[in-house]
Design a protein around this motif. Structure first.
Motif, PDB file in Angstrom:
ATOM      1  N   GLY A  97      61.573  48.828  32.722  1.00 17.79           N
ATOM      2  CA  GLY A  97      62.928  49.369  32.881  1.00 17.79           C
ATOM      3  C   GLY A  97      63.919  48.937  31.819  1.00 17.79           C
ATOM      4  O   GLY A  97      65.105  48.763  32.112  1.00 17.79           O
ATOM      5  N   LEU A  98      63.468  48.772  30.570  1.00 15.57           N
ATOM      6  CA  LEU A  98      64.391  48.372  29.512  1.00 15.57           C
ATOM      7  C   LEU A  98      65.416  49.484  29.334  1.00 15.57           C
ATOM      8  O   LEU A  98      65.062  50.629  29.037  1.00 15.57           O
ATOM      9  N   VAL A  99      66.680  49.155  29.522  1.00 16.40           N
ATOM     10  CA  VAL A  99      67.724  50.178  29.387  1.00 16.40           C
ATOM     11  C   VAL A  99      69.026  49.513  28.971  1.00 16.40           C
ATOM     12  O   VAL A  99      69.314  48.379  29.373  1.00 16.40           O
ATOM     13  N   THR A 113      60.027  50.335  24.565  1.00 15.18           N
ATOM     14  CA  THR A 113      61.344  50.269  23.927  1.00 15.18           C
ATOM     15  C   THR A 113      62.472  50.447  24.961  1.00 15.18           C
ATOM     16  O   THR A 113      62.265  51.008  26.032  1.00 15.18           O
ATOM     17  N   TRP A 114      63.660  49.992  24.550  1.00 10.73           N
ATOM     18  CA  TRP A 114      64.850  50.193  25.381  1.00 10.73           C
ATOM     19  C   TRP A 114      65.244  51.660  25.384  1.00 10.73           C
ATOM     20  O   TRP A 114      65.230  52.309  24.336  1.00 10.73           O
ATOM     21  N   LYS A 127      65.636  52.016  17.860  1.00 15.20           N
ATOM     22  CA  LYS A 127      64.530  51.833  18.813  1.00 15.20           C
ATOM     23  C   LYS A 127      64.106  50.374  18.780  1.00 15.20           C
ATOM     24  O   LYS A 127      63.623  49.880  17.759  1.00 15.20           O
ATOM     25  N   ILE A 128      64.272  49.711  19.913  1.00 11.01           N
ATOM     26  CA  ILE A 128      63.989  48.274  19.978  1.00 11.01           C
ATOM     27  C   ILE A 128      62.881  48.018  20.994  1.00 11.01           C
ATOM     28  O   ILE A 128      62.956  48.436  22.142  1.00 11.01           O
ATOM     29  N   PHE A 129      61.882  47.329  20.520  1.00 12.21           N
ATOM     30  CA  PHE A 129      60.643  47.087  21.269  1.00 12.21           C
ATOM     31  C   PHE A 129      60.623  45.655  21.803  1.00 12.21           C
ATOM     32  O   PHE A 129      61.048  44.727  21.124  1.00 12.21           O
ATOM     33  N   LEU A 130      60.106  45.505  23.017  1.00 13.12           N
ATOM     34  CA  LEU A 130      59.902  44.168  23.571  1.00 13.12           C
ATOM     35  C   LEU A 130      58.516  44.114  24.182  1.00 13.12           C
ATOM     36  O   LEU A 130      58.128  45.025  24.932  1.00 13.12           O
ATOM     37  N   GLY A 131      57.757  43.076  23.877  1.00 13.85           N
ATOM     38  CA  GLY A 131      56.413  42.940  24.435  1.00 13.85           C
ATOM     39  C   GLY A 131      56.325  41.718  25.341  1.00 13.85           C
ATOM     40  O   GLY A 131      57.185  40.828  25.304  1.00 13.85           O
ATOM     41  N   THR A 159      75.577  46.499  28.312  1.00 18.70           N
ATOM     42  CA  THR A 159      74.619  45.493  28.780  1.00 18.70           C
ATOM     43  C   THR A 159      73.184  45.971  28.563  1.00 18.70           C
ATOM     44  O   THR A 159      72.859  47.116  28.859  1.00 18.70           O
ATOM     45  N   TYR A 160      72.363  45.080  28.042  1.00 20.03           N
ATOM     46  CA  TYR A 160      70.928  45.351  27.948  1.00 20.03           C
ATOM     47  C   TYR A 160      70.268  44.799  29.204  1.00 20.03           C
ATOM     48  O   TYR A 160      70.464  43.633  29.547  1.00 20.03           O
TER      49      TYR A 160
END
Ligand code: FRU
Length: 503
Positions: free
Chosen positions: A48-50, A292-293, A300-304, A55-56
Motif C-alpha cells: 500500500g505505498l501511497v 513503487t509508491w 517513481k520510487i521503489f521500496l523493497g 505524507t508518504y
C-alpha cells in the motif's frame, strides 16, 4: 527522609528508567539506523505505498505477536520524506475471510468506488485475503482480492462489506494486486500475480473487475512462483515505456528471493516487452517484493523488503525481524542498444547526512584504514567514488574480531560482488548465502560506486544504479575499519558521508 523528598526521588528513578527504555528501543544490536524496521516483531513485504496530502504511507506485512511469519496484518508507518518513519497503529487485521496478504493503496480522486465523496476522496486498499482454513483443507481457491477504505487519510480503515471483489478462478497462487489509474482508458488496472504469470484486470469502480490479458508464462525467470507485480510508466529521451516488476521466489539470481523486470509497452490492456531478456532490479540476496509508491506523479520510487525467504525467519536480530531497503528512485537508461532500469537512493537521504569527509586518491592507496585517516568510527554512512578506467577493486569493511565484508568489482568475470562469507554470524541458517554477484551492465570504462552501509545491511549501486546488490550481515562487533585495494586503478572523488540515526 520526608515524604516529599521520597516522592521526588522515586519520580526521578522512574524517569531514568523510562529514558533508558526509550534509548534502548531502535538502538539494539543490529538495529538499522537509516532504514525502516518495525518497533518489534515480524515484517515482510512493503504494501500500500501511497503518497497523499504531504505524507508518504508505508503499510507492511506484519505479524505483531512473534518474530516469525504468521497470520498477516497490515502494519502502518508514515513519513514526510520516506527516510524518517513513525509507526502507527495496525491498519488491517485478519478476519473471517483470512489473513491480509500483500496489495496496494490508491487515492480514489474521482470517487469511482463511492466510498468517499468528490470533495473527500477515499484511500482504497486492494489486497489479497488468504484463507488459511481453505489452504489447510486442500482447496485451490483460498486467495481472493478484497477492498478496505479510509476516509481519514489512512488512520482508520473499514473493510468493504461485499468482499471479496475478485474471486479466485481456480489458481492456487492468486495474489498481490497492484492497482493504478490508467488515464487514457479512464479505468483502473490491476496487475495480479497468478502462479507463473501476471494477469491484468480492469475496473471502472474498483469493485468489479474484468480480465484483460496475461503476460510472462514463457518469459523471464521461472525457478519459483511469481509474486508482487507492479506496472509503471517511465520516460527516457522523451519516449514513454512501461516497466513491469515481478518478484520471484525461489529462483532469484543469487538464490531464493529476487525481483526481475521487463521493459515494454502497455496499451491499456496488454503488456508487450521490447525483448525477451531476463533483467534484475537488484542482484543481491536481500531485496524482495519491492514495488513503487502510487500518487507521486512522474517520480517513481521503489521500496523493497530487505530479506530473503531462505532465512528471513531466522536472522539473529532479537525482538524485531527484517527491514526495508533505502527507497530508490527509478529511471531508464540505454546501454548498448538495450534498455535497463536504474535505481538509486532517493535524494531525501540528504536529510540525515551529517558530515562529508573527502579522501584523496593517494590517501586511499596508502592507508589500510580510511576511518583512521578521517578519524571516525562510522557504522552508518554513504560512500561514493568514481574512476575513469575501471579495473578490479575491493572495498573491505572489517572489525576487531577479524570479521570482514568484502565487495567490489572483478574485471576478469566482469561482475560486481558482495562477499559475506566471513562477515559475521551465519550459524542461524544453512541457507544464508555467501557471495552474491551482479554482472556489469554498463560498457563504459568510467564507473562509479555508491554504498549505503548500516548496522547490519549494505546496498551497492554501481554505474549509476545499473548493477545493484543488497545484502544483510551480522558481525559480532561493528565494522570500524575500512580499506580499498584497487590494483592501480585511480579512485577519484571518494566521499564518506556519515548518516544520522532516523530514530
Ligand atoms: C511475498 C509474499 C506475497 C504474499 C506475502 C505473504 O513475499 O509471499 O506473495 O502476499 O508475502 O506475507
Amino acid at each position: 527522609m520526608n515524604i516529599k523528598k521520597g516522592l521526588l526521588i522515586s519520580c526521578l528513578i522512574l524517569a531514568a528508567i523510562i529514558v533508558k527504555a526509550q534509548t534502548r528501543l531502535y538502538h539494539e544490536p543490529y538495529r538499522l539506523q537509516a532504514h525502516f524496521s518495525p518497533q518489534a516483531k515480524w515484517i515482510n513485504d512493503p504494501n500500500g505505498l501511497v503518497y497523499y496530502k504531504g505524507t508518504y504511507h508505508l503499510f507492511f506485512q506484519h505479524y505483531p505477536k512473534t518474530t516469525v511469519w504468521g497470520p498477516m496484518h497490515w502494519g502502518h508507518a508514515v513519513s514526510k520524506d520516506m527516510i524518517h518513519w513513525k509507526q502507527m497503529p495496525i491498519a488491517l487485521y485478519p478476519d473471517k475471510l483470512g489473513y491480509i496478504f500483500s496489495g496496494s493503496v490508491v487515492v480514489d480522486e474521482k470517487n469511482t468506488s463511492g466510498f468517499g465523496t468528490k470533495n473527500k476522496p477515499a484511500m482504497v486498499a486492494i489486497f489479497t485475503h488468504h484463507d488459511p482454513k481453505g489452504e489447510k483443507a486442500g482447496a485451490i481457491n483460498y486467495q481472493n482480492e478484497s477492498l478496505a477504505y479510509s476516509l481519514d487519510e489512512g488512520k482508520t480503515w473499514a473493510k468493504y462489506k461485499s468482499n471479496p471483489v475478485l474471486r479466485n478462478p481456480g489458481i492456487k497462487d492468486f495474489r498481490d494486486p497492484k492497482v493504478f489509474w490508467y488515464g487514457p482508458g479512464k479505468k483502473w488496472i490491476m496487475s495480479l500475480a497468478t502462479k507463473d504469470r501476471i494477469t491484468f484486470y480492469s475496473s471502472a469502480n474498483l469493485k468489479s473487475w474484468t480480465k484483460e490479458s496475461e503476460f510472462g508464462q514463457a518469459l523471464g525467470a521461472h525457478g519459483g512462483v511469481w509474486e508482487c507485480p507492479d506496472l509503471i510508466p517511465l520516460k527516457v529521451d522523451g519516449k514513454e515505456y512501461w516497466v513491469l516488476l515481478v518478484s520471484i521466489n525461489p529462483g532469484g539470481t543469487n538464490g531464493g528471493s529476487a525481483t526481475q523486470y521487463f521493459v515494454g509497452q502497455f496499451n491499456g490492456s496488454k503488456f508487450t516487452p521490447v525483448n525477451n531478456k531476463t533483467k534484475w532490479i537488484d542482484f543481491g540476496p536481500d531485496n524482495y517484493a519491492g514495488v513503487t509508491w502510487s500518487n507521486t506523479g512522474n517520480r517513481k520510487i521503489f521500496l523493497g523488503w530487505m530479506g530473503n525467504w531462505l532465512y528471513a525467519n531466522e536472522v539473529p536480530t532479537g525482538k524485531w525481524r527484517n527491514a526495508m531497503t533505502i527507497p530508490r528512485e527509478l529511471s531508464l537508461k540505454f546501454v548498448d542498444n538495450d534498455i535497463y532500469l536504474a535505481s538509486n537512493p532517493i535524494k531525501e537521504l540528504k536529510n540525515i547526512a551529517a558530515k562529508t569527509f573527502k579522501i584523496n586518491a593517494e590517501q586511499v592507496a596508502n592507508n589500510n584504514n580510511l576511518f583512521a585517516v578521517i578519524k571516525q568510527n562510522l557504522t552508518q554512512y554513504k560512500l561514493k567514488f568514481k574512476t575513469d578506467k575501471l579495473n578490479s577493486y575491493a572495498v573491505v569493511l572489517a572489525n576487531e574480531s577479524g570479521e570482514k565484508l568484502i565487495l567490489g568489482f572483478d574485471k576478469k568475470n566482469y561482475r560486481y560482488y558482495i562477499n559475506r562469507t566471513k562477515a559475521g554470524r551465519d550459524d542461524f541458517s544453512k541457507l544464508f548465502t555467501g557471495v552474491a554477484y551482479a554482472p556489469r551492465i554498463d560498457i563504459n570504462p568510467q564507473s562509479d560506486l555508491e554504498l549505503i552501509v548500516d548496522a547490519s545491511s549494505i546496498e551497492l549501486f554501481a554505474d549509476g544504479g545499473l548493477s545493484n546488490l543488497t545484502s544483510v550481515f551480522f558481525p559480532k562487533k561493528p565494522y570500524t575499519q575500512l580499506s580499498i585495494t584497487a590494483n592501480g586503478m585511480e579512485i577519484k572523488n571518494l566521499e564518506v558521508t556519515s548518516l544520522k540515526s532516523i530514530w
